[in-house]
Design a protein around this motif. Structure first.
Motif, mmCIF file in Angstrom:
data_model
loop_
_atom_site.group_PDB
_atom_site.id
_atom_site.type_symbol
_atom_site.label_atom_id
_atom_site.label_comp_id
_atom_site.label_asym_id
_atom_site.label_seq_id
_atom_site.Cartn_x
_atom_site.Cartn_y
_atom_site.Cartn_z
ATOM 1 N N PRO A 37 0.825 -1.211 0.000
ATOM 2 C CA PRO A 37 0.000 0.000 0.000
ATOM 3 C C PRO A 37 0.860 1.263 0.000
ATOM 4 O O PRO A 37 1.959 1.277 0.552
ATOM 5 C CB PRO A 37 -0.803 -0.099 1.300
ATOM 6 C CG PRO A 37 -0.603 -1.477 1.807
ATOM 7 C CD PRO A 37 0.619 -2.036 1.165
ATOM 8 N N LEU A 38 0.357 2.304 -0.631
ATOM 9 C CA LEU A 38 1.062 3.588 -0.639
ATOM 10 C C LEU A 38 1.016 4.189 0.759
ATOM 11 O O LEU A 38 0.049 3.993 1.495
ATOM 12 C CB LEU A 38 0.408 4.539 -1.628
ATOM 13 C CG LEU A 38 0.499 4.141 -3.097
ATOM 14 C CD1 LEU A 38 -0.252 5.133 -3.963
ATOM 15 C CD2 LEU A 38 1.939 4.064 -3.534
ATOM 16 N N GLN A 39 2.055 4.926 1.094
ATOM 17 C CA GLN A 39 2.137 5.551 2.408
ATOM 18 C C GLN A 39 2.578 6.994 2.253
ATOM 19 O O GLN A 39 2.990 7.423 1.178
ATOM 20 C CB GLN A 39 3.144 4.798 3.281
ATOM 21 C CG GLN A 39 2.750 3.374 3.565
ATOM 22 C CD GLN A 39 3.826 2.653 4.370
ATOM 23 O OE1 GLN A 39 4.853 3.214 4.730
ATOM 24 N NE2 GLN A 39 3.579 1.390 4.659
ATOM 25 N N GLU A 40 2.520 7.727 3.357
ATOM 26 C CA GLU A 40 2.983 9.106 3.369
ATOM 27 C C GLU A 40 4.429 9.150 2.878
ATOM 28 O O GLU A 40 5.243 8.309 3.244
ATOM 29 C CB GLU A 40 2.893 9.668 4.787
ATOM 30 C CG GLU A 40 3.150 11.144 4.858
ATOM 31 C CD GLU A 40 2.830 11.713 6.223
ATOM 32 O OE1 GLU A 40 3.696 12.433 6.748
ATOM 33 O OE2 GLU A 40 1.736 11.448 6.741
ATOM 34 N N GLY A 41 4.722 10.111 2.008
ATOM 35 C CA GLY A 41 6.060 10.241 1.447
ATOM 36 C C GLY A 41 6.190 9.660 0.049
ATOM 37 O O GLY A 41 7.171 9.910 -0.637
ATOM 38 N N ALA A 42 5.187 8.890 -0.398
ATOM 39 C CA ALA A 42 5.227 8.336 -1.758
ATOM 40 C C ALA A 42 4.920 9.448 -2.756
ATOM 41 O O ALA A 42 4.046 10.283 -2.521
ATOM 42 C CB ALA A 42 4.218 7.208 -1.902
ATOM 43 N N GLU A 43 5.647 9.452 -3.860
ATOM 44 C CA GLU A 43 5.415 10.451 -4.907
ATOM 45 C C GLU A 43 4.638 9.790 -6.039
ATOM 46 O O GLU A 43 4.991 8.695 -6.483
ATOM 47 C CB GLU A 43 6.744 11.003 -5.423
ATOM 48 C CG GLU A 43 6.568 12.227 -6.282
ATOM 49 C CD GLU A 43 7.890 12.877 -6.666
ATOM 50 O OE1 GLU A 43 7.856 13.754 -7.545
ATOM 51 O OE2 GLU A 43 8.933 12.526 -6.098
ATOM 52 N N VAL A 44 3.570 10.458 -6.490
ATOM 53 C CA VAL A 44 2.688 9.881 -7.492
ATOM 54 C C VAL A 44 2.362 10.907 -8.578
ATOM 55 O O VAL A 44 2.588 12.104 -8.404
ATOM 56 C CB VAL A 44 1.371 9.377 -6.845
ATOM 57 C CG1 VAL A 44 1.632 8.242 -5.871
ATOM 58 C CG2 VAL A 44 0.626 10.512 -6.145
ATOM 59 N N LEU A 45 1.835 10.416 -9.678
ATOM 60 C CA LEU A 45 1.353 11.262 -10.767
ATOM 61 C C LEU A 45 -0.165 11.085 -10.807
ATOM 62 O O LEU A 45 -0.647 9.963 -11.020
ATOM 63 C CB LEU A 45 1.989 10.835 -12.095
ATOM 64 C CG LEU A 45 1.706 11.709 -13.310
ATOM 65 C CD1 LEU A 45 2.329 13.097 -13.123
ATOM 66 C CD2 LEU A 45 2.265 11.060 -14.567
ATOM 67 N N VAL A 46 -0.927 12.165 -10.561
ATOM 68 C CA VAL A 46 -2.381 12.082 -10.441
ATOM 69 C C VAL A 46 -3.080 13.128 -11.299
ATOM 70 O O VAL A 46 -2.494 14.130 -11.680
ATOM 71 C CB VAL A 46 -2.851 12.280 -8.978
ATOM 72 C CG1 VAL A 46 -2.316 11.216 -8.081
ATOM 73 C CG2 VAL A 46 -2.509 13.651 -8.456
ATOM 74 N N SER A 47 -4.347 12.841 -11.565
ATOM 75 C CA SER A 47 -5.257 13.821 -12.165
ATOM 76 C C SER A 47 -6.521 13.803 -11.329
ATOM 77 O O SER A 47 -6.931 12.745 -10.844
ATOM 78 C CB SER A 47 -5.624 13.438 -13.603
ATOM 79 O OG SER A 47 -4.512 13.491 -14.444
ATOM 80 N N TYR A 48 -7.114 14.988 -11.126
ATOM 81 C CA TYR A 48 -8.413 15.021 -10.464
ATOM 82 C C TYR A 48 -9.213 16.216 -10.951
ATOM 83 O O TYR A 48 -8.662 17.211 -11.397
ATOM 84 C CB TYR A 48 -8.307 15.014 -8.931
ATOM 85 C CG TYR A 48 -7.539 16.140 -8.292
ATOM 86 C CD1 TYR A 48 -8.160 17.349 -7.988
ATOM 87 C CD2 TYR A 48 -6.211 15.990 -7.934
ATOM 88 C CE1 TYR A 48 -7.465 18.380 -7.363
ATOM 89 C CE2 TYR A 48 -5.512 17.008 -7.313
ATOM 90 C CZ TYR A 48 -6.145 18.199 -7.030
ATOM 91 O OH TYR A 48 -5.458 19.212 -6.409
ATOM 92 N N ASP A 49 -10.533 16.066 -10.876
ATOM 93 C CA ASP A 49 -11.457 17.127 -11.248
ATOM 94 C C ASP A 49 -12.586 17.119 -10.229
ATOM 95 O O ASP A 49 -13.317 16.137 -10.125
ATOM 96 C CB ASP A 49 -12.004 16.902 -12.660
ATOM 97 C CG ASP A 49 -12.847 18.059 -13.162
ATOM 98 O OD1 ASP A 49 -12.754 19.173 -12.599
ATOM 99 O OD2 ASP A 49 -13.614 17.856 -14.136
ATOM 100 N N ALA A 50 -12.692 18.190 -9.452
ATOM 101 C CA ALA A 50 -13.731 18.323 -8.428
ATOM 102 C C ALA A 50 -14.867 19.165 -8.994
ATOM 103 O O ALA A 50 -14.647 20.285 -9.446
ATOM 104 C CB ALA A 50 -13.170 18.971 -7.171
ATOM 105 N N VAL A 51 -16.072 18.595 -8.985
ATOM 106 C CA VAL A 51 -17.234 19.262 -9.558
ATOM 107 C C VAL A 51 -18.301 19.422 -8.488
ATOM 108 O O VAL A 51 -18.686 18.450 -7.834
ATOM 109 C CB VAL A 51 -17.788 18.442 -10.759
ATOM 110 C CG1 VAL A 51 -19.008 19.111 -11.346
ATOM 111 C CG2 VAL A 51 -16.711 18.252 -11.819
ATOM 112 N N ALA A 52 -18.790 20.663 -8.323
ATOM 113 C CA ALA A 52 -19.846 20.956 -7.352
ATOM 114 C C ALA A 52 -21.189 20.508 -7.914
ATOM 115 O O ALA A 52 -21.314 20.168 -9.096
ATOM 116 C CB ALA A 52 -19.865 22.442 -7.037
ATOM 117 N N VAL A 53 -22.207 20.529 -7.066
ATOM 118 C CA VAL A 53 -23.547 20.067 -7.432
ATOM 119 C C VAL A 53 -24.060 20.699 -8.729
ATOM 120 O O VAL A 53 -24.603 20.026 -9.581
ATOM 121 C CB VAL A 53 -24.545 20.329 -6.275
ATOM 122 C CG1 VAL A 53 -25.958 19.972 -6.684
ATOM 123 C CG2 VAL A 53 -24.147 19.551 -5.052
ATOM 124 N N GLY A 54 -23.846 21.975 -8.932
ATOM 125 C CA GLY A 54 -24.336 22.660 -10.127
ATOM 126 C C GLY A 54 -23.566 22.342 -11.395
ATOM 127 O O GLY A 54 -23.874 22.862 -12.459
#
Length: 167
Positions: A37-54
């Motif tokens: 499992p990944l732990q604190e200190g691991a470096e990763v490549l991520v994408s994210y998109d946070a969308v509100a209700v509207g």
């Protein structure tokens, strides 16, 4: 008598045990990519998109490097949720994290749905036998297949040198 057939199911995980942030797997990660499992200190490549209700996008990152536990997410209140979600993911996995109002994002946004994808995990290891951190190796991309060079074969190596400030 009844015949029952399980047609499908959705894996959901309550990240904090209080129902405020729930992770739902959209696409499984690469087979064998989970490892430890990944732990604190691991470096990763991520994408994210946070969308509100509207339907308004309130936070977005494309293929960004992120250090788990650094708190460097945008907005910073999203970092603990991002860390917890990433620690339960495998490389190549995509998920949706549903955040209750006021958890991870401002309460003014209401309920927020975040689509999160873990592209790569950069594995870091201490090279010298003394394990003093003087020389560290970081794998930036997972190879494919199981081929390894034999003794005497020619290989191409890309080396990046990163020195501390002032050195």
């Amino acid at each position: 008598a009844f015949d029952v057939e399980l047609v499908g199911w959705t894996a959901r995980e309550d990240l904090f045990g209080d129902g405020s942030r729930v992770k739902e797997v959209l696409r499984e990660g690469r087979a064998g990519a989970r490892g430890r499992p990944l732990q604190e200190g691991a470096e990763v490549l991520v994408s994210y998109d946070a969308v509100a209700v509207g339907g308004c996008s309130i936070a977005r990152r494309e293929r960004a490097e992120y250090l788990i536990g650094s708190g460097a997410a945008s907005p910073p209140s999203w970092a603990p949720t991002l860390d917890r979600a990433l620690c339960s993911m495998a490389s190549g996995e995509a998920c949706a994290v549903l955040c209750a109002p006021g958890h991870a994002f401002s309460e003014a946004h209401g309920e927020v749905s975040v689509t999160l994808e873990l592209h790569e995990v950069f594995e870091t290891s201490d090279v010298p036998p003394t394990k003093d951190g003087a020389l560290v190796k970081q794998r930036r991309r997972q190879g494919d297949g199981h081929r390894r060079p034999e003794d005497g074969q020619r290989v191409r190596v890309c080396v990046q040198s990163v020195a501390a400030e002032g050195e």
